[in-house]
Design a protein around this motif. Structure first.
Motif, PDB file in Angstrom:
ATOM      1  N   THR A   1      44.885 -16.674   2.002  1.00 54.88           N
ATOM      2  CA  THR A   1      45.069 -17.473   3.205  1.00 54.88           C
ATOM      3  C   THR A   1      46.439 -18.129   3.284  1.00 54.88           C
TER       4      THR A   1
ATOM      5  N   GLY B   1      43.414 -23.244  -1.339  1.00 58.48           N
ATOM      6  CA  GLY B   1      42.756 -21.945  -1.408  1.00 58.48           C
ATOM      7  C   GLY B   1      42.323 -21.613  -2.829  1.00 58.48           C
TER       8      GLY B   1
ATOM      9  N   PHE C   1      34.782 -14.053  -0.511  1.00 61.07           N
ATOM     10  CA  PHE C   1      35.327 -15.366  -0.165  1.00 61.07           C
ATOM     11  C   PHE C   1      36.554 -15.675  -1.022  1.00 61.07           C
TER      12      PHE C   1
ATOM     13  N   GLY D   1      36.349 -17.977   3.961  1.00 62.38           N
ATOM     14  CA  GLY D   1      37.484 -17.870   3.053  1.00 62.38           C
ATOM     15  C   GLY D   1      38.806 -17.872   3.785  1.00 62.38           C
TER      16      GLY D   1
ATOM     17  N   GLY E   1      38.988 -21.561   5.639  1.00 59.06           N
ATOM     18  CA  GLY E   1      38.619 -22.748   4.877  1.00 59.06           C
ATOM     19  C   GLY E   1      39.783 -23.644   4.510  1.00 59.06           C
ATOM     20  N   ALA E   2      40.732 -23.143   3.705  1.00 58.18           N
ATOM     21  CA  ALA E   2      41.849 -23.963   3.233  1.00 58.18           C
ATOM     22  C   ALA E   2      42.739 -24.460   4.370  1.00 58.18           C
TER      23      ALA E   2
ATOM     24  N   GLY F   1      39.344 -23.679  -3.613  1.00 55.03           N
ATOM     25  CA  GLY F   1      38.156 -23.089  -3.011  1.00 55.03           C
ATOM     26  C   GLY F   1      37.638 -21.909  -3.799  1.00 55.03           C
ATOM     27  N   SER F   2      38.556 -21.106  -4.339  1.00 53.89           N
ATOM     28  CA  SER F   2      38.137 -19.952  -5.145  1.00 53.89           C
ATOM     29  C   SER F   2      37.431 -20.385  -6.421  1.00 53.89           C
TER      30      SER F   2
ATOM     31  N   ALA G   1      40.236 -16.426   0.310  1.00 52.71           N
ATOM     32  CA  ALA G   1      40.801 -17.755   0.099  1.00 52.71           C
ATOM     33  C   ALA G   1      42.155 -17.689  -0.595  1.00 52.71           C
ATOM     34  N   ASN G   2      42.317 -16.751  -1.512  1.00 51.27           N
ATOM     35  CA  ASN G   2      43.597 -16.612  -2.206  1.00 51.27           C
ATOM     36  C   ASN G   2      44.652 -15.918  -1.360  1.00 51.27           C
TER      37      ASN G   2
END
Length: 386
Positions: free
Chosen positions: A263, A137, A256, A316, A319-320, A140-141, A260-261
């Motif tokens: 998740t 995550g 996003f 987001g 995703g991870a 991804g960020s 993502a952070n």
């Protein structure tokens, strides 16, 4: 022996930088796409192939690096990939016409694929599976900053030095990172899978892997097809200009990154699959809302941006865990699994961009239709993972 926290974080930043520079190969060039026909000849529709060629070339590079990654130290391959990526990026500045640039972009995409292939395996080696989702995550960020910042930088470079400046910047960054990794390659973990263990054929017969891989690829593809065509549509059809596109990107990427952070915590509380399904549903709702608005002739950023950010929110969230689930389903064949997942992403983006390109004159409707079809397809893929 436990690695020092500072060394682990430094290694993570090197891996993240490698993947971000690869992403910049698309997003830094995006603002120049509408102006390329005037500079190099050709049409607006053909200029979209500058983007599609890069993603198609990366697809070949992914398979190549995924296969030899089972035999050769990933660190050496990353250094060679970044160095060649930088050199080809520099050669792009000498393209005499649009067709030559399209051909070079194919080679550029193929040469720079190693970091994306090896990042998940290196992150698992650095953090372990218990912290891998959170680390992915964070990756991804960081990678998301490239689509947010690169168009802004690309637009500035275009206004000051012309379309070649974006390629010069990519070349300089890639060669610099290759030199840094060569100097401090001891920071990165050694990840080599025994020769003869696993194959692409085995992964392609793995139903759970295919479901997770395509579900992730179609969700991201729904976003990328829209983003790739947005500069041309915003400039030529909607009369909004590149500033509106940059604003939309910043809003989308910000949401996003927040999602993502978060998740990792969501997975711990609700489980991996519920998070994946929920994120995919958000992406479907965002794309469908964009399509309905486009069909009634809408062109206001007050509606376009919220619909676009809803797609980003969905990606987001899912995703991870979606990427991690695909890697786990591959039973340890991380490099080949990563290659196939990202191959699916890039081929989805390439085919989707090429399919939408002939209808780019229709404006927002064409982009929203492609995005909606892919988002719904992602939701359908969830069934294969059961």
């Amino acid at each position: 022996m436990t690695r020092p926290r500072a060394s682990t974080h430094a290694a993570f930043l090197l891996v993240a930088a490698g993947t971000a520079i690869g992403i910049a190969g698309t997003d830094l060039v995006l603002p120049a796409i509408p102006s390329l026909p005037a500079m190099l000849g050709g049409t607006a529709e053909r200029a979209q192939l500058v983007l599609a060629a890069f993603t198609a070339g990366a697809a070949i590079g992914l398979l190549f690096f995924g296969e030899i990654g089972a035999r050769i130290d990933h660190r050496r391959l990353m250094i060679g990939s970044l160095a060649s990526y930088g050199l080809v990026s520099f050669l792009c500045t000498f393209a005499p016409g649009l067709d030559a640039l399209i051909a070079l972009r194919f080679v550029q995409g193929a040469s720079g694929a190693a970091a994306a292939v090896f990042a998940p395996g290196m992150i698992r080696a650095l953090y372990g599976d218990d912290r891998a989702v959170r680390a992915l995550g964070a990756l991804g960020s960081i990678e998301a900053l490239a689509p947010a910042a690169a168009p802004i930088l690309g637009a500035w470079l275009l206004s000051i030095w012309g379309w070649r400046a974006s390629f010069d910047t990519i070349a300089a960054l890639a060669l610099m990172l290759a030199a840094i990794i060569l100097w401090r390659r001891d920071l990165l973990p050694v990840v080599v899978r025994p020769v003869g263990s696993g194959s692409y054929a085995q992964l392609l017969h793995n139903r759970r892997f295919i479901g997770h891989a395509l579900g992730y690829a179609f969700t991201l593809g729904a976003l990328l097809v829209f983003v790739f065509g947005a500069p041309t549509v915003f400039t030529n059809s909607l009369g909004l200009g590149l500033g509106a596109f940059v604003l939309m990107q910043v809003c989308g990427i910000t949401l996003f990154a927040v999602a993502a952070n978060s998740t990792g915590h969501l997975v711990q509380r609700f489980g991996e699959m519920p998070v994946i399904v929920t994120g995919t549903m958000f992406a479907v709702m965002g794309a469908a809302a964009m399509l309905v608005y486009a069909l009634v002739g809408g062109a206001s950023l007050a509606v376009v941006i919220p619909a676009f950010t809803l797609i980003n929110l969905g990606l987001g969230i899912r995703g991870a865990p979606g990427f991690h689930a695909a890697i786990l389903a591959a039973n340890g064949d991380d490099a080949r699994a990563s290659a196939l997942v990202i191959l699916a992403i890039l081929m989805t983006a390439a085919v989707g961009t090429a399919a939408v390109a002939p209808f780019i004159g229709a404006g927002l409707v064409a982009l929203a239709t492609g995005s909606t079809i892919l988002a719904i397809s992602a939701l359908m893929m969830v069934g294969l993972t059961r």
